[in-house]
Motif scaffolding. Structure first.
Motif, PDB file in Angstrom:
ATOM      1  N   HIS A  31      -2.660  -1.380  -3.042  1.00  0.00           N
ATOM      2  CA  HIS A  31      -1.409  -2.393  -3.717  1.00  0.00           C
ATOM      3  C   HIS A  31      -0.565  -2.933  -2.813  1.00  0.00           C
ATOM      4  O   HIS A  31       0.071  -4.044  -3.092  1.00  0.00           O
ATOM      5  CB  HIS A  31      -0.750  -1.335  -4.780  1.00  0.00           C
ATOM      6  CG  HIS A  31      -1.612  -0.809  -5.936  1.00  0.00           C
ATOM      7  ND1 HIS A  31      -2.086  -1.585  -6.801  1.00  0.00           N
ATOM      8  CD2 HIS A  31      -1.922   0.485  -6.460  1.00  0.00           C
ATOM      9  CE1 HIS A  31      -2.519  -0.887  -7.970  1.00  0.00           C
ATOM     10  NE2 HIS A  31      -2.557   0.339  -7.370  1.00  0.00           N
ATOM     11  N   GLU A  79       8.086  -5.265  -8.439  1.00  0.00           N
ATOM     12  CA  GLU A  79       6.693  -5.190  -9.120  1.00  0.00           C
ATOM     13  C   GLU A  79       5.957  -4.108  -7.960  1.00  0.00           C
ATOM     14  O   GLU A  79       5.407  -3.165  -8.630  1.00  0.00           O
ATOM     15  CB  GLU A  79       5.847  -6.273  -9.027  1.00  0.00           C
ATOM     16  CG  GLU A  79       6.317  -7.416  -9.980  1.00  0.00           C
ATOM     17  CD  GLU A  79       7.748  -8.289  -9.598  1.00  0.00           C
ATOM     18  OE1 GLU A  79       7.982  -8.288  -8.438  1.00  0.00           O
ATOM     19  OE2 GLU A  79       8.470  -8.411 -10.328  1.00  0.00           O
ATOM     20  N   GLU A  80       6.366  -4.285  -6.617  1.00  0.00           N
ATOM     21  CA  GLU A  80       5.397  -3.140  -5.934  1.00  0.00           C
ATOM     22  C   GLU A  80       6.285  -1.936  -6.031  1.00  0.00           C
ATOM     23  O   GLU A  80       5.535  -0.898  -5.926  1.00  0.00           O
ATOM     24  CB  GLU A  80       5.476  -3.675  -4.456  1.00  0.00           C
ATOM     25  CG  GLU A  80       4.600  -4.824  -4.164  1.00  0.00           C
ATOM     26  CD  GLU A  80       4.238  -5.272  -2.916  1.00  0.00           C
ATOM     27  OE1 GLU A  80       3.348  -6.146  -2.599  1.00  0.00           O
ATOM     28  OE2 GLU A  80       4.884  -4.405  -1.992  1.00  0.00           O
ATOM     29  N   GLN A  83       4.695  -0.447  -8.936  1.00  0.00           N
ATOM     30  CA  GLN A  83       3.426   0.051  -8.628  1.00  0.00           C
ATOM     31  C   GLN A  83       3.252   1.515  -7.861  1.00  0.00           C
ATOM     32  O   GLN A  83       2.522   2.467  -8.207  1.00  0.00           O
ATOM     33  CB  GLN A  83       2.631  -0.725  -7.445  1.00  0.00           C
ATOM     34  CG  GLN A  83       2.101  -1.845  -7.972  1.00  0.00           C
ATOM     35  CD  GLN A  83       1.192  -2.159  -9.080  1.00  0.00           C
ATOM     36  OE1 GLN A  83       0.497  -1.336  -9.262  1.00  0.00           O
ATOM     37  NE2 GLN A  83       1.005  -3.255  -9.427  1.00  0.00           N
ATOM     38  N   TRP A  87       1.923   4.929  -9.350  1.00  0.00           N
ATOM     39  CA  TRP A  87       0.845   5.729  -8.481  1.00  0.00           C
ATOM     40  C   TRP A  87       1.498   7.141  -8.568  1.00  0.00           C
ATOM     41  O   TRP A  87       0.534   8.210  -8.548  1.00  0.00           O
ATOM     42  CB  TRP A  87       0.808   5.160  -7.204  1.00  0.00           C
ATOM     43  CG  TRP A  87      -0.001   5.775  -6.060  1.00  0.00           C
ATOM     44  CD1 TRP A  87      -1.095   5.954  -5.710  1.00  0.00           C
ATOM     45  CD2 TRP A  87       0.956   6.753  -5.096  1.00  0.00           C
ATOM     46  NE1 TRP A  87      -1.336   6.587  -4.693  1.00  0.00           N
ATOM     47  CE2 TRP A  87      -0.158   7.112  -4.348  1.00  0.00           C
ATOM     48  CE3 TRP A  87       2.245   7.040  -5.064  1.00  0.00           C
ATOM     49  CZ2 TRP A  87       0.128   8.046  -3.183  1.00  0.00           C
ATOM     50  CZ3 TRP A  87       2.559   7.905  -3.825  1.00  0.00           C
ATOM     51  CH2 TRP A  87       1.504   8.257  -3.121  1.00  0.00           C
TER      52      TRP A  87
END
Ligand code: ADP
Length: 544
Positions: A31, A79-80, A83, A87
């Motif tokens: 990612h 957005e990261e 992620q 996760w």
């Protein structure tokens, strides 16, 4: 260095097998990119303030290996960040967000739970998204330091805008505000000066607070409240969300400024002086978050170790402090008030003359003429900071001890002589007991003071580290017994401090825990931060 050569065992998140963790990291690399996921498996290096590590608390008050992440990740966008959060939920891995990690004295870049994955937001999310020269506001990401914001305002030629900076300017504007740090201009209450947050919640959704919830608005940075419950408060000093954007008010250039400095001879001038300060501060004749410092800290600010003044053991004797102070341009005294008047000369003069008459009611008070002070004098560093110019000279007092590190006792009190005396006396008694030189400074807010007592200790000496921590723990309990609480604290003291805010059978913590369980059902976000433990950890021996 005490620990850089030590052989290290791999650090893994609690409750996760190493191979499972390694697979999970591989998944995260897909990612974020391989370069943006690092294991914490190299020797720990302390560096210094401007090249600080994100692998541990550079000013460790407990063993260096106690507060270490298993890995550090570098998201590049909201957005990261989402992620990473998703996760963490999939694998039940604790994550710990930092902006820049220069939160020295309160834990630096370290996580509360050993083996957490630190999300270093600052490295790649460091954009100044907006500066509005009309509204005098900005919108920033976590990696924007005071230096960066200051330089950008200068580069754009906005001479009419000022920023507010804390004692040391290398940290994150956003990180400091969410931890409710202070600066020294009239905009010194950083949290009060913010307007609008973007937050990634522990389950991965993104919200914008205040006017940010209204699509197409142009008031996110000018009206902090929006409509409905004011949710921003739950994202400061908490573990309820990861702040990815923040708006902030900028101060208009006041059109002139002038620092002033008064010295007062005796330790027991303190209560009278505080009584003089209160009405002046509340009515804004004293305009900034000023500092009333003890001479020991001002002496230490010259950057020389204590051994330059005293080579005996135990606490440095008062005579040694006063003899050393007498030989400096400031001269002998016990308390020093550093303040600033803002505005054009005639406006300043009006305020300065009132201040002068009031301060001189204390026998032996002296106004120091700044033109007599050399450029490296502490006064000029305070002058820059109170004028919103980022600076790092303040760090020099850490040299007081070899391998100097610092940790703070930071109780809040009203601006009253009796409270100042009681807090100073209890701090002094404990410092005497543990053999620690005392560095008290009263930071005068509008209706309260933060007393900041920085303990400077030799971090290579486990016994002195232990003494510093024991001294702090005693002071926190002593203060709570009188009804005083800390405004902020180091990671290892968060349970203790949260425990002092226990009115009505701990009702506030029960409320925080209810919020935590609702917002973060897997308990992945910064477990234990500010004493708030998610259900998975609660009452299982994590508190300290
Ligand atoms: P600074 O960059 O000012 O030195 P940090 O980045 O260390 O400060 O931030 C201080 C503390 O505030 C961190 O330890 C972390 O717990 C919290 N914090 C910082 N930034 C964020 C953020 N963007 N979202 C949530 N919490 C944060």
């Amino acid at each position: 260095k005490p620990h850089s050569s030590r052989k290290r065992l791999p650090v893994i998140p609690p409750g996760v097998e190493e191979p499972v963790f390694l697979d999970a990291l591989e998944e995260l690399r897909k990612h974020l990119g391989a370069d943006n996921v690092e294991r914490n498996d190299k020797p720990l290096k302390d560096g210094w303030y401007m090249e600080h590590p994100n692998t541990h608390d550079m000013m460790a008050i407990v063993d260096d290996e106690e507060l270490v992440p298993s890995a550090i990740v570098y998201p590049g966008s909201t957005e990261e960040v989402q992620q990473v959060v998703l996760w963490a939920n999939r694998h039940k891995i604790p994550i710990f967000p930092i902006s820049m990690g220069r939160n020295f004295g309160y834990g630096g870049a370290a996580p509360r739970v050993r083996g957490s994955v630190v999300i270093d937001l600052g490295k790649r999310m460091n954009k100044i998204l907006d500066i509005s020269p009309e509204d005098c506001t900005c919108l920033i990401e976590p990696g924007v330091s005071y230096f960066a914001l200051y330089n950008e305002i200068k580069a754009r030629g906005y001479e009419h805008l000022w920023i507010d900076v804390p004692d040391v300017g290398g940290g994150s504007v956003l990180g400091n505000a969410v931890d409710r740090g202070v600066g020294y201009t009239p905009y010194g209450d950083h949290w009060a000066c913010h307007s609008g947050l973007e937050v990634v919640l522990p389950t991965g959704e993104v919200i914008r607070t205040g006017m940010g919830a209204l699509p197409g608005n142009n008031t996110w940075q000018t009206f902090p409240y929006g409509f409905g419950p004011y949710s921003d408060g739950i994202f400061s000093q908490s573990n309820f969300g990861i702040v990815t954007k923040m708006g902030m008010a900028l101060m208009p250039n006041p059109g002139g400024y002038e620092s002033f400095m008064y010295t007062f001879p005796n330790e027991d001038d303190l209560p009278d002086l505080i009584e003089i300060i209160r009405p002046l501060r509340i009515s804004n004749i004293l305009e900034n978050v000023a500092q009333l410092r003890h001479i020991t800290q001002t002496l230490a600010s010259r950057g020389k170790p204590r051994s330059a003044y005293y080579t005996g053991s135990g606490i440095i004797p008062e005579e040694a402090i006063h003899a050393a102070a007498a030989a400096t341009p400031v001269g002998d005294c016990t308390w020093i008030y550093y303040g600033m008047a803002y505005g054009p000369p005639h406006i300043r003069q009006y305020k300065l003359s009132i201040i002068d008459a009031e301060f001189k009611r204390v026998a032996g008070a002296r106004r120091i003429d700044p033109s007599t002070l050399p450029p490296d004098e502490d006064f000029w560093a305070r002058d820059r900071v109170a004028a919103g110019v980022p600076d790092i000279q303040e760090l020099r007092w850490v040299n007081w001890m070899p391998n100097g590190a610092h940790i703070a006792f930071s109780p809040v009190s009203p601006i009253r002589g009796a409270d100042a005396t009681r807090l100073f006396a209890l701090a002094k008694r404990r410092h005497d007991e543990f053999g620690i030189d005392i560095f008290p400074v009263f930071c005068v807010g509008l209706r309260e003071m933060h007393l900041i007592v920085e303990i400077v200790f030799d971090r290579a000496d486990p016994a002195r580290r232990r003494a510093a921590l024991d001294c702090l723990r005693c002071m926190i309990d002593d203060a709570a017994a009188y009804g005083y609480g800390e405004y902020r604290t180091h990671l290892v003291l968060m349970d203790q401090v949260a425990g002092t805010y226990n009115w009505n059978d701990g009702a506030l913590m029960k409320f925080n825990e209810k919020l935590k369980d609702a917002l973060d059902p897997n308990g992945i976000l910064a477990p234990g931060r500010c004493g708030i433990w998610p259900k998975r950890y609660r009452n299982r021996g994590w508190e300290m």
